[in-house]
Structures are given as structure tokens and as C-alpha cells.
Design a protein around this motif. Structure first.
Motif, PDB file in Angstrom:
ATOM      1  N   GLY A  56       0.729  -1.149   0.049  1.00  0.00           N
ATOM      2  CA  GLY A  56      -0.011  -0.036  -0.035  1.00  0.00           C
ATOM      3  C   GLY A  56       0.753   1.348   0.062  1.00  0.00           C
ATOM      4  N   TYR A  59       1.957   2.476  -3.475  1.00  0.00           N
ATOM      5  CA  TYR A  59       0.955   3.174  -4.358  1.00  0.00           C
ATOM      6  C   TYR A  59       0.960   4.650  -3.674  1.00  0.00           C
ATOM      7  CZ  TYR A  59      -1.803  -1.157  -5.357  1.00  0.00           C
ATOM      8  OH  TYR A  59      -2.127  -2.297  -5.979  1.00  0.00           O
ATOM      9  N   ASN A  87      -3.614  11.198   1.068  1.00  0.00           N
ATOM     10  CA  ASN A  87      -4.582  10.102   1.345  1.00  0.00           C
ATOM     11  C   ASN A  87      -4.636   9.048   0.347  1.00  0.00           C
ATOM     12  OD1 ASN A  87      -7.334  10.509   0.241  1.00  0.00           O
ATOM     13  ND2 ASN A  87      -6.938  12.443   1.364  1.00  0.00           N
ATOM     14  N   ALA A  88      -5.025   7.864   0.853  1.00  0.00           N
ATOM     15  CA  ALA A  88      -5.248   6.795  -0.222  1.00  0.00           C
ATOM     16  C   ALA A  88      -6.141   5.772   0.116  1.00  0.00           C
ATOM     17  CB  ALA A  88      -3.714   6.081  -0.389  1.00  0.00           C
ATOM     18  N   THR A  89      -6.898   5.399  -1.047  1.00  0.00           N
ATOM     19  CA  THR A  89      -7.882   4.299  -0.888  1.00  0.00           C
ATOM     20  C   THR A  89      -7.635   3.142  -1.713  1.00  0.00           C
ATOM     21  OG1 THR A  89      -9.806   6.051  -0.280  1.00  0.00           O
ATOM     22  CG2 THR A  89     -10.408   3.708  -0.832  1.00  0.00           C
ATOM     23  N   HIS A  90      -7.177   2.189  -1.334  1.00  0.00           N
ATOM     24  CA  HIS A  90      -6.858   0.952  -2.284  1.00  0.00           C
ATOM     25  C   HIS A  90      -8.069   0.153  -2.431  1.00  0.00           C
ATOM     26  CE1 HIS A  90      -2.992   2.397  -0.877  1.00  0.00           C
ATOM     27  NE2 HIS A  90      -3.006   1.969   0.046  1.00  0.00           N
ATOM     28  N   THR A  91      -8.337  -0.172  -3.604  1.00  0.00           N
ATOM     29  CA  THR A  91      -9.581  -0.776  -3.996  1.00  0.00           C
ATOM     30  C   THR A  91      -9.268  -2.125  -4.704  1.00  0.00           C
ATOM     31  OG1 THR A  91      -9.755   0.427  -5.970  1.00  0.00           O
ATOM     32  CG2 THR A  91     -11.065   1.075  -3.779  1.00  0.00           C
ATOM     33  N   GLU A 116      -5.242  14.356  -7.968  1.00  0.00           N
ATOM     34  CA  GLU A 116      -5.757  13.184  -7.629  1.00  0.00           C
ATOM     35  C   GLU A 116      -4.956  12.156  -8.676  1.00  0.00           C
ATOM     36  OE1 GLU A 116     -10.133  11.307  -7.434  1.00  0.00           O
ATOM     37  OE2 GLU A 116      -9.547  11.719  -9.351  1.00  0.00           O
ATOM     38  N   SER A 128      -5.833   1.894  -6.773  1.00  0.00           N
ATOM     39  CA  SER A 128      -5.781   2.947  -5.662  1.00  0.00           C
ATOM     40  C   SER A 128      -6.073   4.339  -6.173  1.00  0.00           C
ATOM     41  CB  SER A 128      -4.463   2.806  -5.101  1.00  0.00           C
ATOM     42  OG  SER A 128      -4.143   3.602  -3.824  1.00  0.00           O
ATOM     43  N   THR A 129      -6.859   5.107  -5.340  1.00  0.00           N
ATOM     44  CA  THR A 129      -6.985   6.596  -5.517  1.00  0.00           C
ATOM     45  C   THR A 129      -6.118   7.323  -4.486  1.00  0.00           C
ATOM     46  OG1 THR A 129      -9.099   5.765  -6.497  1.00  0.00           O
ATOM     47  CG2 THR A 129      -8.669   8.200  -5.922  1.00  0.00           C
ATOM     48  N   ILE A 130      -5.537   8.173  -4.859  1.00  0.00           N
ATOM     49  CA  ILE A 130      -4.586   9.080  -3.773  1.00  0.00           C
ATOM     50  C   ILE A 130      -4.999  10.491  -4.365  1.00  0.00           C
ATOM     51  CG2 ILE A 130      -2.195   9.818  -3.127  1.00  0.00           C
ATOM     52  CD1 ILE A 130      -2.061   6.625  -5.114  1.00  0.00           C
ATOM     53  N   ARG A 131      -5.049  11.271  -2.941  1.00  0.00           N
ATOM     54  CA  ARG A 131      -5.199  12.620  -3.260  1.00  0.00           C
ATOM     55  C   ARG A 131      -4.194  13.261  -2.274  1.00  0.00           C
ATOM     56  NH1 ARG A 131      -7.200  16.260   0.146  1.00  0.00           N
ATOM     57  NH2 ARG A 131      -8.036  14.906   1.365  1.00  0.00           N
TER      58      ARG A 131
END
Length: 143
Positions: A56, A59, A87-91, A116, A128-131
């Protein structure tokens, strides 16, 4: 602050600036760099956690490398962009091949940027989506 820098000049700028020791070690490669879109790739192999999944944190390193570089391009000469929030959301989990990070600006201000970064696997699936938010200030020693 550069307006719309063309793709070749942007990639030359990014490569001349350098990506840093960590990004080098992780195999990150910039493939497109403009004020409106930055793209880089990173191998999964060598960047995994014990279960064999892309770590993670890897990413996030890819996302911060893209977002910080994009913010610094926007900042222009004599200015420096520094990260203040990420911040990151791993999907989804990548387990092999190469992932691609695509960075687009959400806000390009005089003193702050927000980008983004969407990281996808070789099948184009979002992993993953990172901001990232960067503050822009005068470079040390700039007059």
C-alpha cells in the motif's frame, strides 16, 4: 507558473529535475508530464508486501511522486511545492506486472494545489486512488 506546457518539454523538465532516490529505487518511470496530466509506471516486483501484493505504501509513493512533481511544475521557478496532506484508498491488489499512475489537478492555486492520482493495473482496473495537497512557498534563497 507555466500555463500549458507541451508534453515533450514537460517530460524533459521532469527528467532533468530528477525523481529522487526512493522513486529511483522503486523503479518509477515518468512517461507523460504536462500541467494537466502526468503519468508514471512502477513495477509490482520488488515493491510487494509479504503476501505478494503491491505494498500500500508503494501506491502512495507513486502518487506522491507524481503529485509533488506536478505541483512543483505548477509552482514555477523560485517557488517550491511541499506536501501537507496525502490520503489513499486501495480498492484492488496488483500482484504482478506494472501499475500506472495518472495524476490530474483538482485545484491549481497560487499558494496551494490538490491533485488526484488514479493507479491502475495492466488490465486498466483501478487499484488505488490518492489525493495529495501541496502548499507553494518561495524557495529557500529566492529573493
Amino acid at each position: 507558473m507555466p500555463e500549458n506546457i507541451d508534453a515533450d518539454a514537460g517530460l524533459d523538465w521532469a527528467r532533468a529535475r530528477g525523481k529522487g532516490a526512493l522513486a529511483e529505487r522503486m523503479g518509477i518511470d515518468f512517461v507523460e508530464f504536462t500541467t494537466e496530466r502526468c503519468v508514471a509506471t512502477m513495477p509490482v516486483e520488488g515493491n510487494t508486501q509479504p503476501a505478494g501484493l503491491l505494498h500500500g505504501g508503494a501506491y502512495v509513493v507513486l502518487g506522491e511522486s507524481l503529485g509533488s512533481m506536478a505541483a512543483n511544475m505548477h509552482a514555477g521557478p523560485g517557488r517550491l511545492a511541499v506536501g501537507v496532506d496525502i490520503n489513499a484508498t486501495h480498492t484492488r491488489s496488483a500482484t504482478s506486472g506494472v501499475v500506472t499512475g495518472t495524476c490530474v489537478p483538482l485545484h491549481l492555486g497560487r499558494s496551494m494545489t490538490v491533485h488526484e492520482i488514479v493507479v491502475t493495473d495492466e488490465q486498466g482496473r483501478r487499484c488505488s486512488t490518492i489525493r495529495i495537497t501541496n502548499v507553494i512557498k518561495d524557495s529557500p534563497g529566492a529573493s
